[in-house]
Write an enzyme that holds these catalytic residues in place. Structure first.
Site, PDB file in Angstrom:
ATOM      1  N   ARG A   1       0.835  -1.208   0.000  1.00  0.00           N
ATOM      2  CA  ARG A   1       0.000   0.000   0.000  1.00  0.00           C
ATOM      3  C   ARG A   1       0.867   1.255   0.000  1.00  0.00           C
ATOM      4  O   ARG A   1       0.544   2.240  -0.650  1.00  0.00           O
ATOM      5  CB  ARG A   1      -0.962  -0.022   1.197  1.00  0.00           C
ATOM      6  CG  ARG A   1      -2.128  -0.994   0.981  1.00  0.00           C
ATOM      7  CD  ARG A   1      -3.200  -0.831   2.031  1.00  0.00           C
ATOM      8  NE  ARG A   1      -2.811  -1.361   3.320  1.00  0.00           N
ATOM      9  CZ  ARG A   1      -3.146  -2.578   3.772  1.00  0.00           C
ATOM     10  NH1 ARG A   1      -3.902  -3.380   3.031  1.00  0.00           N
ATOM     11  NH2 ARG A   1      -2.758  -2.979   4.954  1.00  0.00           N
TER      12      ARG A   1
ATOM     13  N   PHE B   1     -11.343  -5.128  -5.950  1.00  0.00           N
ATOM     14  CA  PHE B   1     -11.420  -5.895  -4.697  1.00  0.00           C
ATOM     15  C   PHE B   1     -10.909  -5.026  -3.545  1.00  0.00           C
ATOM     16  O   PHE B   1      -9.965  -5.380  -2.846  1.00  0.00           O
ATOM     17  CB  PHE B   1     -10.610  -7.197  -4.794  1.00  0.00           C
ATOM     18  CG  PHE B   1     -10.870  -8.004  -6.043  1.00  0.00           C
ATOM     19  CD1 PHE B   1     -11.971  -8.851  -6.104  1.00  0.00           C
ATOM     20  CD2 PHE B   1     -10.043  -7.906  -7.152  1.00  0.00           C
ATOM     21  CE1 PHE B   1     -12.219  -9.601  -7.253  1.00  0.00           C
ATOM     22  CE2 PHE B   1     -10.283  -8.643  -8.301  1.00  0.00           C
ATOM     23  CZ  PHE B   1     -11.371  -9.494  -8.359  1.00  0.00           C
TER      24      PHE B   1
ATOM     25  N   ASP C   1     -15.830  -3.355  -5.090  1.00  0.00           N
ATOM     26  CA  ASP C   1     -15.925  -4.565  -4.258  1.00  0.00           C
ATOM     27  C   ASP C   1     -17.371  -5.041  -4.305  1.00  0.00           C
ATOM     28  O   ASP C   1     -18.291  -4.237  -4.463  1.00  0.00           O
ATOM     29  CB  ASP C   1     -15.508  -4.286  -2.811  1.00  0.00           C
ATOM     30  CG  ASP C   1     -15.074  -5.556  -2.074  1.00  0.00           C
ATOM     31  OD1 ASP C   1     -13.861  -5.758  -1.892  1.00  0.00           O
ATOM     32  OD2 ASP C   1     -15.965  -6.350  -1.693  1.00  0.00           O
ATOM     33  N   SER C   2     -17.559  -6.357  -4.141  1.00  0.00           N
ATOM     34  CA  SER C   2     -18.927  -6.880  -4.180  1.00  0.00           C
ATOM     35  C   SER C   2     -19.586  -6.863  -2.800  1.00  0.00           C
ATOM     36  O   SER C   2     -20.755  -7.189  -2.680  1.00  0.00           O
ATOM     37  CB  SER C   2     -18.917  -8.314  -4.727  1.00  0.00           C
ATOM     38  OG  SER C   2     -18.054  -9.104  -3.957  1.00  0.00           O
TER      39      SER C   2
ATOM     40  N   ASN D   1     -19.609  -6.863  -9.027  1.00  0.00           N
ATOM     41  CA  ASN D   1     -18.715  -7.978  -9.318  1.00  0.00           C
ATOM     42  C   ASN D   1     -17.615  -7.444 -10.239  1.00  0.00           C
ATOM     43  O   ASN D   1     -17.904  -6.909 -11.317  1.00  0.00           O
ATOM     44  CB  ASN D   1     -19.523  -9.076 -10.012  1.00  0.00           C
ATOM     45  CG  ASN D   1     -18.672 -10.282 -10.343  1.00  0.00           C
ATOM     46  OD1 ASN D   1     -17.481 -10.177 -10.632  1.00  0.00           O
ATOM     47  ND2 ASN D   1     -19.302 -11.436 -10.308  1.00  0.00           N
TER      48      ASN D   1
ATOM     49  N   ASP E   1      -6.318  -7.134  -6.427  1.00  0.00           N
ATOM     50  CA  ASP E   1      -5.996  -7.907  -5.209  1.00  0.00           C
ATOM     51  C   ASP E   1      -7.175  -8.811  -4.856  1.00  0.00           C
ATOM     52  O   ASP E   1      -7.861  -8.595  -3.865  1.00  0.00           O
ATOM     53  CB  ASP E   1      -5.674  -6.946  -4.055  1.00  0.00           C
ATOM     54  CG  ASP E   1      -5.226  -7.698  -2.804  1.00  0.00           C
ATOM     55  OD1 ASP E   1      -4.748  -8.839  -2.932  1.00  0.00           O
ATOM     56  OD2 ASP E   1      -5.359  -7.137  -1.701  1.00  0.00           O
TER      57      ASP E   1
ATOM     58  N   CYS F   1      -3.218 -14.398  -3.584  1.00  0.00           N
ATOM     59  CA  CYS F   1      -2.955 -14.826  -2.197  1.00  0.00           C
ATOM     60  C   CYS F   1      -3.320 -16.295  -2.021  1.00  0.00           C
ATOM     61  O   CYS F   1      -3.550 -16.764  -0.909  1.00  0.00           O
ATOM     62  CB  CYS F   1      -3.701 -13.945  -1.205  1.00  0.00           C
ATOM     63  SG  CYS F   1      -5.488 -13.996  -1.383  1.00  0.00           S
TER      64      CYS F   1
END
Ligand code: SAH
Length: 397
Positions: A212, A228, A250-251, A280, A301, A341
């Site tokens: 970040r 995301f 973001d969802s 989405n 991400d 990740c």
């Protein structure tokens, strides 16, 4: 006298290399009685003791090593020592020493399989995911309180991993009481509220802290797309770094509400430059493309698409898809910060997937930096599985 696990011939090799997992397929037999989380002595086929480990009768990872010295007693003092060592390692690194949000214990890589502990200011959040860790809860908690001097500790042991171990979820305050108001940390000068009770993981993605900061350094004058975005960690750093516009997707509506609230905690940031969209990512990026939008800097991400090796095929397609869409939206000369990740997707495979996406998008992309988790998420050289977060900073023609 603790029970003994006898390994099949040859199966001691990974233990000798100090890998802490013993799979069910490596085990010849259990001598004596051991219940969930009990400490057992692990021996080679000739009965030579090699390690002390925690027994997980329901898991494919049948035992996790506490100590590669089979003579070390596994007791309260052992956990106090291991916890204190982990806390000291963070304090010894200047980039970590002053962080308000900090991972204190990173499981296997700190010699404590199944133990995650994060600190947010004066609050510690602990997550126990294995039978052995669960068994030693009191010792681990006492060690954390003693080593940090924190005022309160919350247990957030609600990971789905616990079911594989035959453990029920366990959450609640274990030391001190809930604070008045919310928990707020400052990261690179940006305030972020952390929902330790209902947020993801222990409330915050500490592993992306250093990345970040890098984003803030790259954002000046840029139109940024953060996919995301969760509670806005990358988005707020982009604003702090001087981005002209930050579109965040973001969802999860609750995550976005947190993100908007986090922005409001930082009156120094220009909120008029931020746009939040609940959608989405896969669909939204297609729509942005159809609308002819472009960005100078894109962050991808995504969540863990491959929670285990069984999901690698489908996950690879999802990573390729999202990266392909990202490349298509990037202005010439733009930068892309892309992550995985998923433990099941290694560094090389991830790079291959991203390369395939660039090729299909007709873009030439160069790696200008390899990215990984922050220093409080170290990777024990003997435990490469610890390297779950991997990323690439790409400069794209
Ligand atoms: N970058 C964040 C962490 C991302 S976690 C940080 O630094 O804090 C992954 C996020 O992806 C979660 O917030 C989840 O709600 C979101 N998500 C999962 N699948 C999604 C999808 N298909 N579209 C949009 N968001 C999604």
């Amino acid at each position: 006298m603790s029970a003994t696990l006898i390994l099949h011939p040859g199966k001691e090799r990974s233990l000798i290399k100090r890998h802490p997992w013993i799979f069910d397929t490596s085990l010849a037999r259990l001598v004596g009685q051991a219940r969930l989380g009990d400490t057992v002595t692990v021996c080679d086929t000739h009965g030579k003791p090699l390690a002390k480990a925690a027994y997980s009768p329901h898991s494919k990872i049948r035992a996790r090593v506490w100590s590669f010295d089979p003579d070390v007693p596994i007791d309260h003092a052992f956990f106090k020592r291991r916890v204190a060592e982990a806390v000291r390692r963070r304090a010894a690194l200047p980039e970590l020493a002053t962080q308000q949000g900090l991972r204190l214990i990173h499981a296997e890589s700190d010699g404590l399989p199944g133990v995650i502990a994060d600190r947010y200011g004066d609050t510690v959040v602990v997550q126990l995911t294995s039978a052995g860790a669960d068994k030693w809860r009191d010792a681990i908690i006492a060690g954390l309180i003693q080593a940090t001097g924190c005022a309160r500790l919350f247990e957030r042991s609600d990971s789905e991993l616990r079911a594989l171990e035959g453990l029920e979820p366990a959450t609640g305050w274990r030391f001190g009481a809930a604070p008045e108001g919310e928990i707020v940390i400052e990261e690179h000068g940006v305030k972020m509220a952390v929902d330790i009770v209902a947020g993801h993981k222990t409330g915050f993605y500490l592993d992306q802290r250093a990345n970040r900061r890098l984003l803030a350094e790259l954002s000046h004058g840029k139109r940024v797309l953060n996919c995301f975005c969760y509670t806005g960690g990358f988005s707020l750093q982009a604003l702090a770094g001087g981005a002209t516009r930050v579109l965040s997707i973001d969802s999860s509506q609750p995550a976005l509400e947190r993100a908007v609230a986090n922005l409001a905690l930082n009156p120094g940031l220009d909120a008029s430059r931020a746009v939040w969209r609940c959608a989405n990512v896969f669909e939204e990026l297609r729509q942005l493309k159809a609308a002819g939008e472009t960005f100078d800097l894109i962050v991808l991400d995504p969540p863990k698409f491959a929670p285990s090796a069984a999901h690698i095929g489908r996950a690879s397609r999802a990573y390729k898809d999202v990266n392909l869409l990202g490349f298509k939206l990037l202005a010439p000369g733009g930068l892309m910060m892309t992550y995985s990740c998923s433990g099941g997707i290694g560094v090389e495979l991830f790079q291959k997937i991203v390369a395939g996406a660039a090729l299909d998008a007709g873009r030439t992309a160069r790696i200008v930096k390899r990215l990984q988790g922050a220093a409080d998420h170290p990777i024990d050289l003997a435990f490469p599985e610890g390297e779950y977060l991997k990323g690439l900073l790409l400069q794209v023609d």
